[in-house]
Design a protein around this motif. Structure first.
Motif, PDB file in Angstrom:
ATOM      1  N   MET A   1      40.007  46.124  45.272  1.00 45.87           N
ATOM      2  CA  MET A   1      40.891  44.613  45.883  1.00 45.87           C
ATOM      3  C   MET A   1      39.655  43.979  45.513  1.00 45.87           C
ATOM      4  N   GLY A   2      38.995  44.758  44.129  1.00 47.05           N
ATOM      5  CA  GLY A   2      37.696  43.504  43.434  1.00 47.05           C
ATOM      6  C   GLY A   2      36.541  42.627  44.719  1.00 47.05           C
ATOM      7  N   HIS A   3      36.925  43.978  45.789  1.00 41.04           N
ATOM      8  CA  HIS A   3      36.555  42.703  47.219  1.00 41.04           C
ATOM      9  C   HIS A   3      35.030  42.287  46.421  1.00 41.04           C
ATOM     10  N   ARG A   4      34.553  40.915  47.228  1.00 43.08           N
ATOM     11  CA  ARG A   4      33.433  40.538  45.990  1.00 43.08           C
ATOM     12  C   ARG A   4      33.643  39.768  44.877  1.00 43.08           C
ATOM     13  N   ASP A   5      34.281  39.475  44.291  1.00 47.03           N
ATOM     14  CA  ASP A   5      34.591  39.483  42.921  1.00 47.03           C
ATOM     15  C   ASP A   5      35.991  38.864  43.595  1.00 47.03           C
ATOM     16  N   PRO A   6      35.984  37.410  43.121  1.00 41.68           N
ATOM     17  CA  PRO A   6      36.917  36.545  43.904  1.00 41.68           C
ATOM     18  C   PRO A   6      37.775  36.548  42.574  1.00 41.68           C
ATOM     19  N   ALA A   7      37.632  36.940  41.410  1.00 35.62           N
ATOM     20  CA  ALA A   7      38.283  36.829  40.213  1.00 35.62           C
ATOM     21  C   ALA A   7      39.302  38.377  39.970  1.00 35.62           C
ATOM     22  N   LYS A   8      38.665  39.368  40.229  1.00 35.85           N
ATOM     23  CA  LYS A   8      39.314  39.979  40.535  1.00 35.85           C
ATOM     24  C   LYS A   8      41.036  40.106  41.775  1.00 35.85           C
ATOM     25  N   MET A   9      39.991  39.417  42.696  1.00 37.80           N
ATOM     26  CA  MET A   9      41.021  39.709  43.943  1.00 37.80           C
ATOM     27  C   MET A   9      41.708  39.013  44.337  1.00 37.80           C
ATOM     28  N   GLN A  10      42.057  37.845  43.189  1.00 33.13           N
ATOM     29  CA  GLN A  10      42.402  36.905  42.991  1.00 33.13           C
ATOM     30  C   GLN A  10      43.400  37.386  42.296  1.00 33.13           C
ATOM     31  N   ALA A  11      43.022  38.249  41.223  1.00 39.90           N
ATOM     32  CA  ALA A  11      44.405  38.759  40.198  1.00 39.90           C
ATOM     33  C   ALA A  11      44.870  40.111  41.454  1.00 39.90           C
ATOM     34  N   MET A  12      44.668  40.869  42.090  1.00 39.56           N
ATOM     35  CA  MET A  12      45.300  41.368  42.720  1.00 39.56           C
ATOM     36  C   MET A  12      46.247  41.246  43.731  1.00 39.56           C
ATOM     37  N   ILE A  13      46.258  40.101  44.060  1.00 36.46           N
ATOM     38  CA  ILE A  13      46.985  39.463  44.638  1.00 36.46           C
ATOM     39  C   ILE A  13      47.964  38.628  44.081  1.00 36.46           C
TER      40      ILE A  13
END
Length: 185
Positions: A54-66
């Motif tokens: 889930m893009g842990h520690r990468d806010p952009a990846k995490m936001q995209a997954m959410i």
């Protein structure tokens, strides 16, 4: 009882032990060393044990997954225009919390002046504060989920329940902690 020394068997054992030691050393020599702390990750590989999820520690990846998960959920729920406001409130409450800033050099210097017992007490105080903030955020998400759930039709609630179970407790509380105890509430 009589023991006989067998030179051939002893020699074979030594040769076998030597071969195993050589093979073991060769295998260890081929194992790549861990990169030094602070070095950039190798291209194509996660930087840490949790980096790939889930893009842990990468806010952009995490936001995209959410956003992707929320889009899929919204499509499956087939929301009506009257439910859009409840959806907007719900998704806004599900945003990950912003982590606090790193300590300033001045704060770090003050911390370094403390004795070990004082540092332990300060760390306990900070941990207690962080846990209280996390609990408040989880309570807020739980209440937002209940409010949104109440705005759904019985058929939509069944869909929401199925998705909620499939994705763990992510949609209404502690992200990714989907054990049986976490699903109560």
């Amino acid at each position: 009882m009589k023991f006989a020394f067998n030179h051939t068997a002893s020699l074979n054992s030594l040769v076998l032990a030597g071969l195993l030691a050589t093979v073991g050393t060769g295998a260890m020599a081929q194992t790549p060393a861990a990169p030094p702390a602070g070095s950039p990750p190798v291209a194509g590989k996660p930087a840490g044990p949790h980096e790939g999820r889930m893009g842990h520690r990468d806010p952009a990846k995490m936001q995209a997954m959410i956003a992707k998960h929320q889009g899929e959920l919204k499509a499956k729920l087939k929301l009506t225009p009257a439910q859009e406001g409840a959806w907007t409130s719900y998704t806004a409450s599900m945003q990950p919390p912003v982590h606090g800033a790193r300590p300033t050099p001045e704060q770090r210097a003050e911390f370094d002046k403390l004795t070990t017992p004082q540092r332990i007490d300060k760390m306990k105080e900070l941990r207690t504060q962080r846990m209280a903030e996390m609990n408040a955020a989880m309570d807020k998400r739980g209440e937002a989920t209940k409010t949104f759930y109440a705005a759904l039709t019985p058929e939509q609630q069944k869909t929401f329940d199925a998705e909620h179970k499939k994705h763990g407790f992510r949609h209404g509380g502690a992200r990714g902690h989907g054990g049986p105890a976490a699903q109560k509430g």
